[in-house]
Each structure stands twice: as structure tokens, then as C-alpha cells.
Design a protein around this motif. Structure first.
Motif, mmCIF file in Angstrom:
data_model
loop_
_atom_site.group_PDB
_atom_site.id
_atom_site.type_symbol
_atom_site.label_atom_id
_atom_site.label_comp_id
_atom_site.label_asym_id
_atom_site.label_seq_id
_atom_site.Cartn_x
_atom_site.Cartn_y
_atom_site.Cartn_z
ATOM 1 N N VAL A 107 0.864 -1.181 0.000
ATOM 2 C CA VAL A 107 0.000 0.000 0.000
ATOM 3 C C VAL A 107 0.899 1.229 0.000
ATOM 4 O O VAL A 107 1.773 1.360 0.862
ATOM 5 N N ALA A 108 0.695 2.131 -0.963
ATOM 6 C CA ALA A 108 1.478 3.369 -1.042
ATOM 7 C C ALA A 108 0.696 4.497 -0.387
ATOM 8 O O ALA A 108 -0.471 4.734 -0.725
ATOM 9 N N LEU A 109 1.334 5.212 0.554
ATOM 10 C CA LEU A 109 0.636 6.239 1.338
ATOM 11 C C LEU A 109 1.397 7.552 1.428
ATOM 12 O O LEU A 109 1.068 8.378 2.292
ATOM 13 N N TRP A 110 2.376 7.772 0.558
ATOM 14 C CA TRP A 110 3.100 9.029 0.678
ATOM 15 C C TRP A 110 2.213 10.212 0.258
ATOM 16 O O TRP A 110 1.312 10.067 -0.540
ATOM 17 N N ASP A 111 2.500 11.367 0.852
ATOM 18 C CA ASP A 111 1.730 12.585 0.594
ATOM 19 C C ASP A 111 0.248 12.408 0.940
ATOM 20 O O ASP A 111 -0.641 12.818 0.202
ATOM 21 N N THR A 112 -0.022 11.791 2.097
ATOM 22 C CA THR A 112 -1.387 11.642 2.618
ATOM 23 C C THR A 112 -1.407 12.172 4.054
ATOM 24 O O THR A 112 -0.348 12.413 4.644
#
Length: 724
Positions: free
Chosen positions: A446-451
Motif C-alpha cells: 500500500v502506497a501512502l506518501w503525501d497523505t
């Protein structure tokens, strides 16, 4: 065949046998004169005659003693003449082959096998011809001799093919069909797995231990390092990359161009790979992944290999109907197979203004085949996840920078195959993820950067979901400064007519771009800050760097802008271009498409016009007369490969094609030995003149003696002309 002709042919055959024996006895002492060498080089041409004739003759000899043929006078006479002609043509072929073998580049065991089986075939044919009317020559002898001759012919032909075309030439297509899968990229070596296959396909047939053209062997590493008669292939400590680089870039009409005319030429990718390898100071033990990630050779070579973790995926569903897939493809949605001959499909949607959930629902006919769905930067809402859940075999879902908040992620629980979910740039929260991720049982990343999810919250999610890898991206805490990438040009073209605003950009927010126009390198204090207010009115070189607090400044970026106030209404080249550098003829000189040095770019090969053996003469016509004061030619200079500036450039102008006067002559400076390649302008200036016609003449220079030119002209490459 008349008795007299047959008698003369028999005498010639007997004399040939004696002459060939003489050549063999004194072979080590014989020197073939230059005027005889063309005769030897006809060997590959003539050898087809004895092959066909002797095959037919031996087939007839095999059945000669059958009752129906033994009493047939025409059969016996025709066979006798055929054997005589076949043996005589074999003699001529052997003599030519012996002459050819005395030239440089022919040696080794393969040559010996070819030579002695060919000679054996000749003498065996003579034996059959002279013995076939003896009393002891019966059917068993005839059949044994015919079979033995055919075997000699096949073996001689096989080794001849090896000398001419390389080993495995005949079985190559079969071997290719059964070849093993490409090695994994983490095991791939630059030379063994990238460069060597090119040598084997395009070079080794002439440069091997058995056929050392130019005394060069490209089949073994030690021999490659040794080089050939003309010197070493590489010059590690010189601006000139060496002979390999020079020969593959020579014009096709040059006799030193490699591969030579008539042989299969290098493809664009092969030429690029060899060029980059030759320039990289070749290391024969280096792995592809040992090269820097930004290295062009690594990037191109990587496409040849399977990933290190490559696993063949088999799907339990059939392929979608091709007409259905074609119907669903449009300007804002692409559907393509995930891999060649795979039933799995990858779907990409584009354009925010045209997106609606209907675009997803329309894909119901291929819902089983969709395994990858990209909705990046589209206004996807939480409610749309219900429509996405129809793709029962979906494995990868890209929702980066969409409008979802994460409240309905549990709608994706129906996707039992979903392994990758990217949510970067969205408004998803820790609370929603904590509550719903557990329902996505097969999820792996799961990619969650810039959240809104913080680093500590991601750590908590990681602890609670050990089977999932969370990608958080880079967090700048000021302790590990990174280097900014260079600024970029935003202008759609660097060629303009009268004036053009300078547009520079940088992908990272908050970056300050500093630039200069005087040729000096910008710094972070004194150089002007780019503010989108600069207007270019003349040819200008912009040098720029990017700066930001907490980051190292970028490397220098240099951008050349070109002014071309007047574009002719018609242009014609009065003399032919070099066959290799045609571009699109005269019109390519005013199409604002610039050539480059980058061998990975089509502009490297497709945008350059060139001349070597004659002048480049262009006639430009203006339907409405224009007032001009300069003409500039954008040229390439690469001393190492003989690409030089013109010896002189002349500009002629006037009111009619027949009455032109010389306006200016310029002689650009020549490069010095070892000078780095460059792109330059050759500019002719003169007093303002009103003209309807311009004739521009670029004359190739004579290469200097230190370049080995010996009076030969240099290659002139021009991609654009600018009239102001």
C-alpha cells in the motif's frame, strides 16, 4: 559434346590435377600477386556450379548400372559429359579457393577441413570419371563412390558456410526456437549477455579464429582486447572511443564501415548499445546492475532481461474478444494485454474532464480479464469503488491523487486477487485504514506518501498488518539533504521567430531557479532569479541551476534558444545528400526539429542532413522579399568520427535565381585532435539585404593529416538553418 571439345576438356582436367598438386606441395612458398587476388575472390561465386553439377552427376551414377539405364546410350553419354564438366568446374573452384586462402584473415581448423574435403571431392570426381569405363568398375564401386562424393560435397559445403556465415548458421533458427529464457537482470553481464550476442549475430562470421578479417577475432575476450591489424578496438584514455566506435559509425559507402555493405546491418538498438559500451571503457566482467541507475546503457540493456523476481503467471480465464477490446479503446481509455499472448488486461483512464463512473461500468464485458487498473489523478469518488469491485481478478489498483477519502475501502474486499493498492496524494486517514485494511486479505503493498497519515501512524499500521508493506515515501527532516535535479525548459520549442518568453520549471515545489545569459555559471547569491518575465529576442544560451533550503543545488542545465525570423516559402537542395544522413531532405532544415548527440533518441539519426563528397547547396525562395542580415547553420562536430565543420560557408542573395551575389563567406575554426564533441552555430553576417532568393553553400573541409584523412573530405552534418 564433340570428341574434340571433350578431348580438350579431358586434357584440361588432367592438367588441373597436376597444377593443384603443385600448389599444394609449394603452398607455403607461394605468394599470390595482387592482380590474381580478384580471381581467388570469385571462389564463393563459382563454387555453386560444381555443387549442382556433381550432385546431379552422382545421383545419375548411383543408378547407372540399373538395366533400364545401362543400355541407354543417351544416359551414358550425358552422364559422362556431366561428370567431366562437374570435375572441371570443381578444379577451377579449388584453384580459386587456394588463391583466396592465401589472403590475410583465413586460418584455423575449419579452413583446413573445408580445403581438404574440397580437394578430396575434386580428386574423387576425377577418379570416378577416369575409372568408370574400367572392367573392375561395377555397380557396388559406382554406388560407393557416388555416396562418398556426396558426403565430401556436404562436409565441404558445411565448413564453407561456417567460414562465410559463422558457426551454427544452418542450425541457427532451430537453436533460437529452443533457446533458454533470458537470464534474470541481477545475473546479467554487460558483455556476455548484451554485447556478445550482437557480435555473434553481426560480426563473428568474419572475425573469428577461422576467418580473421583484418586479423581481428571477436569471438574471444582476449582477442577483442588485443584488437586487429588496424589497432586496438578501444582507447580508454582518449577522447576517441576507438576503432569499434569509428567503424560502426562510418557512412555506409565507406569501405571501412562495419558491418560491410552486403552484410546484415546493426539495428538502431544494437548500434546504440555498442556505442554506449565503447564509450564506457568496456569492462568484461561488469554486471548490468553495476552500472549507475541513470546510465543509458543500463536502461536499454535492462529491457532485454526478465526481472530478478520474474515468475510466469498463469491465469484461469480466457482472453477477451479482440473486437470488444478494440471497441472499448478510445482517446481517454486504453486497454492492452499485460504481456505478449497473455489473456490479462491492463486498463488506463485519462483526462479528468471526461471521467465518470460510467467509464468503469462500460468495462463489464471484460471484467474477468482486467488485472491492472490505473485511475491516477482522476476525480474518483468513494462511491466509485463499488464499480471497481466488479473486476474480480484485479491485482493492481492505482488511485493516486484521486478524490477518495477511504470511507468505502471495504468495497474492495470482493477483490480476492488485489495485491497492490496505491493511495498516495489522497485524503485517506489512519482511522479508515485501521478499520478496513484487514478486510483486504490478499493485499501485499500500500502506497501512502503525501497523505494525512503520519509516519508514526504508518508504523502502527505496519505492526497491525505484517503481511502488508507500506510505502511512505521520503520525509525531509533536514538531516539528509538530497541533490535537486536540474531545471527544465517548459517552452514547447527552443526555436522562435521574433520573440519568446523564457519558460523554466522544476518538478519540486518551492525551488528557486537562478540563471545567466552571458555564458557564466549561475550561483545561489548573485545570479538573477527566474521570475517568468524574461523575454528572448535573439539567439541565447541559458545556463540555470535549482536551489532550495535543505537541499544541495542541482547540476548545471544549459539550454540553447534559436531565433529564425524568416522561413522560406520553398527550399530545394541542388546537390545530393549523403546516403546515410538524408533526414527529410531540404524541409528538415527549417522544421525546428533539432538533432542531438543522444544515441537513444531518434533525433540522433533522423534530424541530421549530411554531405561528404559534394557541397551542401540549398536554394531558398521567399514569395515576398525579406530583409536579412545573417544566416546560421547548426552543425555537429565530432572529431573522433570525422564529423567536422564545413571548410567554408557561403551565402548568396538576390532578386532572381539567376542573378545572385555573394553576401558573406565564413570559415569556421577546425577542431583540434581529441576535442570533445559539440553542437555549434556557424553564422554568416552581412549588411542588411532585401532578397527574394538565398543560396547557402556549405563546403566539406579536407581532413587534417593527423586524422588520417590523406586528403579525404570530412563529413558535414546540419540539422537546422536560421535566417534573420
Amino acid at each position: 559434346m564433340t570428341k574434340k571439345v571433350k578431348s580438350l576438356a579431358e586434357q584440361a582436367l588432367f592438367a588441373s590435377g597436376i597444377f593443384i598438386l603443385f600448389l599444394l606441395v609449394f603452398e607455403s612458398k607461394i605468394v599470390v600477386p595482387t592482380w590474381v587476388q580478384p580471381l581467388g575472390r570469385m571462389h564463393p561465386l563459382i563454387l555453386h556450379f560444381p555443387i549442382v553439377i556433381l550432385l546431379l552427376a552422382m545421383a545419375m551414377e548411383l543408378f547407372r548400372f540399373n538395366p533400364s539405364y545401362a543400355a541407354n546410350a543417351f544416359y551414358r553419354g550425358f552422364l559422362s559429359n556431366l561428370l567431366l564438366v562437374g570435375a572441371l568446374s570443381a578444379a577451377i573452384t579449388v584453384v580459386m579457393g587456394l588463391f583466396l586462402s592465401k589472403e590475410d584473415g583465413y586460418s584455423g581448423d575449419v579452413l583446413q577441413w573445408h580445403k581438404w574435403t574440397g580437394i578430396g571431392l575434386f580428386y574423387l570426381s576425377c577418379f570416378i570419371y577416369w575409372s568408370r569405363n574400367k572392367e573392375w568398375y561395377k555397380a557396388p564401386v559406382a554406388r560407393s563412390g557416388a555416396v562418398l562424393a556426396v558426403l565430401f560435397l556436404i562436409v565441404a559445403g558445411h565448413y564453407g558456410a561456417v567460414i562465410t556465415h559463422g558457426d551454427n548458421f544452418i542450425t541457427g533458427p532451430i537453436i533460437k526456437q529452443g533457446k533458454v529464457e533470458p537470464v534474470a537482470i541481477d545475473q546479467a553481464l554487460v558483455f556476455n549477455d548484451v554485447i556478445k550476442p550482437i557480435f555473434e549475430q553481426k560480426c563473428v562470421s568474419c572475425h573469428n579464429p577461422e576467418k580473421l578479417k583484418g586479423q581481428l577475432n571477436l569471438a574471444e575476450v582476449e582477442a577483442i582486447l588485443k584488437g586487429g591489424k588496424s589497432g586496438k578496438l578501444f582507447k580508454a584514455d582518449s577522447a576517441n572511443p576507438g576503432l569499434l566506435f569509428e567503424r560502426i559509425h562510418m557512412p555506409m559507402e565507406d569501405k571501412k564501415h562495419m558491418p560491410p555493405t552486403g552484410k546484415t546491418q546493426l539495428t538502431t538498438d544494437e548500434l546504440t548499445l555498442l556505442t554506449l559500451w565503447a564509450k564506457s571503457r568496456p569492462d568484461f566482467n561488469k554486471k548490468v546492475l553495476d552500472l549507475p541507475p541513470s546510465d543509458s546503457l543500463r536502461r536499454i540493456a535492462a529491457s532485454l532481461f526478465k526481472p530478478a523476481d520474474h515468475v510466469e503467471v498463469e491465469y484461469d480465464f480466457s482472453a477477451a474478444d479482440e473486437e470488444t477490446v478494440q471497441k472499448l479503446n478510445n482517446d481517454y481509455r486504453t486497454i492492452a494485454p499485460l504481456a505478449k499472448e497473455s489473456p490479462a488486461l491492463a486498463v488506463n483512464l485519462y483526462n479528468r474532464s471526461t471521467y465518470s463512473v460510467d467509464k468503469l461500468q462500460e468495462l463489464s464485458e471484460i471484467k474477468k480479464q482486467v488485472v491492472s487498473l490505473n485511475l491516477n489523478k482522476l476525480p474518483v469518488k468513494d462511491a466509485d469503488l463499488k464499480a471497481i469491485s466488479q473486476f474480480e481478478n484485479l491485482q493492481k489498483l492505482d488511485l493516486n491523487f484521486t478524490d477518495i477519502s477511504g470511507k468505502t475501502l471495504n468495497d474492495l474486499a470482493a477483490l480476492k486477487q488485489l495485491k497492490s493498492l496505491t493511495l498516495s496524494g489522497t485524503k485517506v486517514t489512519y482511522a479508515e485504514l485501521q478499520k478496513q485494511l484487514g478486510e483486504l486479505k490478499s493485499l501485499k503493498t500500500v502506497a501512502l506518501w503525501d497523505t494525512p497519515v503520519t509516519s508514526s501512524e504508518i508504523q502502527q499500521l505496519q505492526k497491525a498488518n505484517k503481511n502488508i508493506t507500506f510505502i511512505a515515501g521520503f520525509k525531509d527532516d533536514g538531516k539528509n539533504p538530497l541533490t535537486l535535479n536540474p531545471p527544465e525548459v517548459k517552452n514547447p520549442s527552443v526555436v522562435f521567430a521574433q520573440s519568446m518568453p523564457l519558460l523554466l520549471r522544476h518538478p519540486i515545489k518551492g525551488v528557486q531557479i537562478r540563471y545567466t545569459t552571458d555564458g557564466t555559471e549561475p550561483d545561489s547569491v548573485h545570479s538573477p532569479v527566474f521570475d517568468n518575465k524574461t523575454v528572448l529576442t535573439d539567439m541565447t544560451t541559458i545556463k540555470a541551476k535549482a536551489y532550495k533550503d535543505g537541499w544541495y543545488g542541482s547540476s548545471l542545465a544549459t539550454f540553447d534558444f534559436y531565433k529564425c525570423a524568416y522561413t522560406p516559402d520553398s527550399v530545394n537542395l541542388l546537390l545530393p545528400l549523403n546516403r546515410v544522413h538524408q533526414a527529410e531532405g531540404a524541409k528538415s532544415l527549417f522544421d525546428h526539429k533539432l538533432g542531438t548527440f543522444n544515441a537513444n533518441s531518434p533525433a540522433w539519426a533522423n534530424n541530421w542532413t549530411g554531405v561528404r563528397n559534394n557541397d551542401m547547396v540549398l536554394m531558398a525562395e521567399f514569395k515576398k522579399p525579406v530583409n536579412v542580415s545573417s544566416v546560421a547553420l547548426r552543425i555537429m562536430v565530432e572529431e573522433a568520427t570525422g564529423i567536422f565543420p564545413p571548410g567554408s560557408v557561403e551565402v548568396w542573395g538576390g532578386d532572381s535565381r539567376e542573378q545572385l551575389k555573394l553576401l558573406s563567406t565564413t570559415k569556421p575554426p577546425m577542431p583540434v585532435k581529441g576535442e570533445e564533441h559539440s553542437l555549434k552555430n556557424v553564422t554568416c553576417t552581412f549588411k542588411p539585404q532585401t532578397v527574394a532568393y538565398l543560396k547557402i553553400v556549405a563546403k566539406p573541409c579536407t581532413l587534417p593529416e593527423w586524422h588520417g584523412g590523406k586528403g579525404k573530405p570530412g563529413l558535414v552534418l546540419v540539422d537546422e538553418m536560421f535566417i534573420n
